[in-house]
Scaffold this active site. Sequence first.
Site, PDB file in Angstrom:
ATOM      1  N   GLU B 318       8.163   7.313 -14.116  1.00  0.00           N
ATOM      2  CA  GLU B 318       7.219   7.452 -12.995  1.00  0.00           C
ATOM      3  C   GLU B 318       7.972   7.903 -11.748  1.00  0.00           C
ATOM      4  O   GLU B 318       7.749   7.388 -10.653  1.00  0.00           O
ATOM      5  CB  GLU B 318       6.519   6.125 -12.700  1.00  0.00           C
ATOM      6  CG  GLU B 318       5.699   5.610 -13.873  1.00  0.00           C
ATOM      7  CD  GLU B 318       4.805   4.445 -13.476  1.00  0.00           C
ATOM      8  OE1 GLU B 318       3.601   4.520 -13.762  1.00  0.00           O
ATOM      9  OE2 GLU B 318       5.304   3.474 -12.882  1.00  0.00           O
ATOM     10  N   CYS B 402      -2.909   0.471  -9.903  1.00  0.00           N
ATOM     11  CA  CYS B 402      -2.267   0.462  -8.588  1.00  0.00           C
ATOM     12  C   CYS B 402      -2.841   1.535  -7.662  1.00  0.00           C
ATOM     13  O   CYS B 402      -2.902   1.353  -6.445  1.00  0.00           O
ATOM     14  CB  CYS B 402      -0.757   0.651  -8.720  1.00  0.00           C
ATOM     15  SG  CYS B 402      -0.295   2.073  -9.705  1.00  0.00           S
TER      16      CYS B 402
END
Lengths: 644, 644
Positions: B318, B402
């Site tokens: 990520e 998120c």
Amino acid sequence: MTKTKKDRQFRPVPVPSVVLGGLFGARQDAVCAATAETLLDRCVEAGMVRAIDTTQPSPGIVLPLQPWGGSTQMFWDSDLGKSIETVAFSLYRRPNPELEARVDKIIDLYEKMQDADGYLNAWFQRVQPGRRWTNLRDFHELYCAGHLMEGAVAYYQATGKRKLLDIMCRYADYMITVFGHGPGKIAGYCGHEEVELALVKLARVTGEKKYLDLAKYFIDERGTEPHYFTEEAIRDGRDPADFIQKSYEYNQAHQPVREQKKVVGHAVRAMYLYSGMADIATEYNDDTLTSALDTLWDDLVTKQMYITGGIGPAASNEGFTDYYDLPNESAYAETCASVGLVFWANRMLGRGPNRRFADIMEIALYNGSLSGLSLDGKTFFYENPLESAGKHHRWIWHRCPCCPPNIGRLVASIGSYMYAVADDEIAVHLYGESSVKAEVAGTKIELSQATRYPWHGAVRLTLKVEKPTRFAISLRIPGWAKGAKLSIDGGAVDLASIMVDGYARIEHAWTGREVIDLELPLIPRALWADPRVRQDTGRFALMRGPLVYCTEGVDNGEGLNALTVTGDPARAVESEVAALGGAVALDVEATRDVSTGFEGSLYRETPPATQPAKVRFVPYHLWDNRAPGEMLVWMRGGLKKSGV
Amino acid sequence: MTKTKKDRQFRPVPVPSVVLGGLFGARQDAVCAATAETLLDRCVEAGMVRAIDTTQPSPGIVLPLQPWGGSTQMFWDSDLGKSIETVAFSLYRRPNPELEARVDKIIDLYEKMQDADGYLNAWFQRVQPGRRWTNLRDFHELYCAGHLMEGAVAYYQATGKRKLLDIMCRYADYMITVFGHGPGKIAGYCGHEEVELALVKLARVTGEKKYLDLAKYFIDERGTEPHYFTEEAIRDGRDPADFIQKSYEYNQAHQPVREQKKVVGHAVRAMYLYSGMADIATEYNDDTLTSALDTLWDDLVTKQMYITGGIGPAASNEGFTDYYDLPNESAYAETCASVGLVFWANRMLGRGPNRRFADIMEIALYNGSLSGLSLDGKTFFYENPLESAGKHHRWIWHRCPCCPPNIGRLVASIGSYMYAVADDEIAVHLYGESSVKAEVAGTKIELSQATRYPWHGAVRLTLKVEKPTRFAISLRIPGWAKGAKLSIDGGAVDLASIMVDGYARIEHAWTGREVIDLELPLIPRALWADPRVRQDTGRFALMRGPLVYCTEGVDNGEGLNALTVTGDPARAVESEVAALGGAVALDVEATRDVSTGFEGSLYRETPPATQPAKVRFVPYHLWDNRAPGEMLVWMRGGLKKSGV
């Protein structure tokens, strides 16, 4: 009754019948010198030989269980089978008593492991006994058998030793009692196709039609309803929906094979299935299979194939995705899949020479397949991307070691892909320094090619015949070979008048004194992709003969995408590269976008400045043989300037 | 003592001080109408609220353990914290007693769950009690606290209710006793940065310097040797090498922060760290931190940032990979990461207005971030690729939730990013219909913008002052706004003479009757990437003002890569698209490669034919709001024809 054209049955010549020089001769030498032994060494290191040694404790499941872990072990028999096959083929070319003794020992272990009923499988005899035939969908059980059969046939042909062949015939005889319809029989087939084509090889070497019939049964049964995999899962207490690949398309078992129109799922599985189907189509003159295969062939080559003959763009299913989805840098294009395409294409020639199949066979061989083996025969590619930012390199080995023995056995057996024989005809599918012995129209013949193909386009064929005989020699004229010339004994032949399906078919009463000269112009040519291939728009690929070319960082510096070819690819300057075995390199004028002025920002309102450059192309299959670095097939530019 | 320029401390205005209209007003309405409630609903559905309800049994680890499974649960507190923050900001704009009551109940549950010593964490109190502070590297423990602190500050500012603020102050007070050097203290810091910037917010709202000091401690300690994560692992009986991300670069903990030169690792972690560092640099006038941040800033924006302000190209970490590695179709470019870049850029303005940071803040806001939220506020993007073959679509929710609350809270609080205030200066960082109340040079002022920016470039600023006062108004003149014009009460101002770091600094004794007119030319412009970005060579991107544009299948048909822009992008025809909230679309002449003649083969020796076409560009952040389909940012063509 005279056979109609489509009832001709061309079968490949046995591997030992061909002796090779040239490019493939050198590659076979590398297999003999390095690959064959490497394969056995790595099988031993992985524990495969200990696993089948019944004097040792069960290997259990080797931990830690990696993503491939147990599933890798499940197909260890296949790795041994393909390794034995590679060794066997290498022994034709170069006897090696030490390697032969190592294989004999492995065969002895299999002999001791084989059950009284003929069953043979390392996983289900040694790790999960009692689970035999409970999960054909996932456990590669018949697939493993198939590769051992192929190994057995090759080893018998190489050494005359029948032990492994007899073991596998016993196993196949047992399979005949197990599979089929009727009380107590299993109406199933393997989730990973392979045994079908292997049974054909077993039938051809033993003359036993029953093995053909079993192969045909597996093919006919595949994808029928009620679905075997679903019923099997329920019987085994598993939820049929609990299948990581979600659809039986993964196994080409979503429909009966004759109804399949689209090439789907796991690429290697697909190629092995279609290979088996093509063999059965040839052996049974089954037009319904041939018709389905014709459709699938076009589907693959017009919508889903890289220019290299690489297939299966996605890692997630090791297979096919959407039409025209051919990413270059992330291409999976497994070596095994291109090898499988060579297998399939070759078997499509069983019903007669046809350039439509043979041209692709040659491209998949020289590019998508051969890239999988380093020049020295010691390292391998599993994935074969068409672009690399410099981090993709040849492996010593792979956690899923299917590709090394697959490209090894293909290279070592390539002679049998070059020539095929029907009753009164010999077809030359591939060119290369070689000579083949065969029997045609009842006469023993020897046909030799003197050539430096694929580097040079001149091929001189000479013939020996036991006695003067009338038969046909069919020579493939590749689709790209515009302006090809043929002469016999110095006299030009009008090619157009003898072309049949892309082959020059020379029917003649041969005396054995004839000299046939074929000239295949190897003019470098730019190729463009259908614009639906989004990854290739605005770019071209360079080919010369059957070879796809690429650029490498080692020749051109890094930043290959910054290059734009401005020169005419057809006028590229040719030179031979000693470090690449005399391969022909191509140099063309280009410009290079430079980063000057981008110091303060990645993006700006004026295009990058350019400077003159030369770009060197080398054959794609040879990349990453000299130094690590970038690689790129599809380049910008290549358009002829208007008015030129 | 007069502060030197670099000792000025600009702090964002509180969110309630700004009222917005225009584009962001409409977006905030969508957050009030949909997003805020959606966030709470989804938190409830996921089990987050039940998890902190001490009258319910421990949630345990929710099975089946998906790739995110337990680790998602580990940061449930942070999802609740960000959702509370979004709701709080929405309440400024539109009171909603029902939503407020739901948040009050959640806060009551946290109050009951809080330990006597102040500790508060759903995972370590309810699922793994006894494991508190044992794995700061992996378990998001302080990260969760940080997001609850941010939620507490926002909710206090929105409602005046102190309960959550008091809870989090008690927790922070406890942290002060736990972390630091000395006997019995933990010399550690969190594997996922966040608490640092949250403590600064807590300090600013409470006036308690001790919270700044704790934030500074975490920043100063990070990456020092002996390494805390290594010692912690050993103490906890874990092998420090058994770390899936392999290097502490993933956590930006591989070096002390002042020594870091390269932006590495997990992108959101990096942005949150740098944000905290920038806050501390401002609050302590810490030049060593500012200097490190300057280097990191340039590293990011000149080598690792998409033109959209998207960052972190790779899914595997990520985060960041290699310089100039910016794949478009597989771009990860997480919404949270661009939101984090907005956070960081905004905080870099703490030491004074500077276009270098504010221009990027605006780009990351309007493109990489805003793309993450649909026009109706109901669906979300997690990844923000710059190319899609048609299969990337907005999600209702994400297994790792998120991003939705992160873009929700940013949109709802955007007013505080538009304006910042130092002693005697107010800076206008962003333009848009709005008005702000602030205190400058001891006087209450209200500054209003009347504008249709970003669709139109005219901005009229009017001012109210409590009493005539001398102070500075700094107006950002974006780097792309060539030919910008400024006038006061109709009189042209020589911009060059008052430019400071890319801002027009107007120092004046303001009476409140002045009218300032700013004209920012919004000429569409083509941008080219540094040719080291291999994925963008031969292509351009279209921007207008701060907006990156893209093409979509819904406007242009499928096959976007087959288009080549031939017209001059600067002369694109503008029109407003009602279905996109009045967004300005841009139409340019183009050609389209056609597939005619490729029926029989994917590849051929002549380039595709072309036909004339028009191509419509729409703002990137609005894509996939009308119909599913392809999307492309980097287009072929865009070069001015020679001689034009």
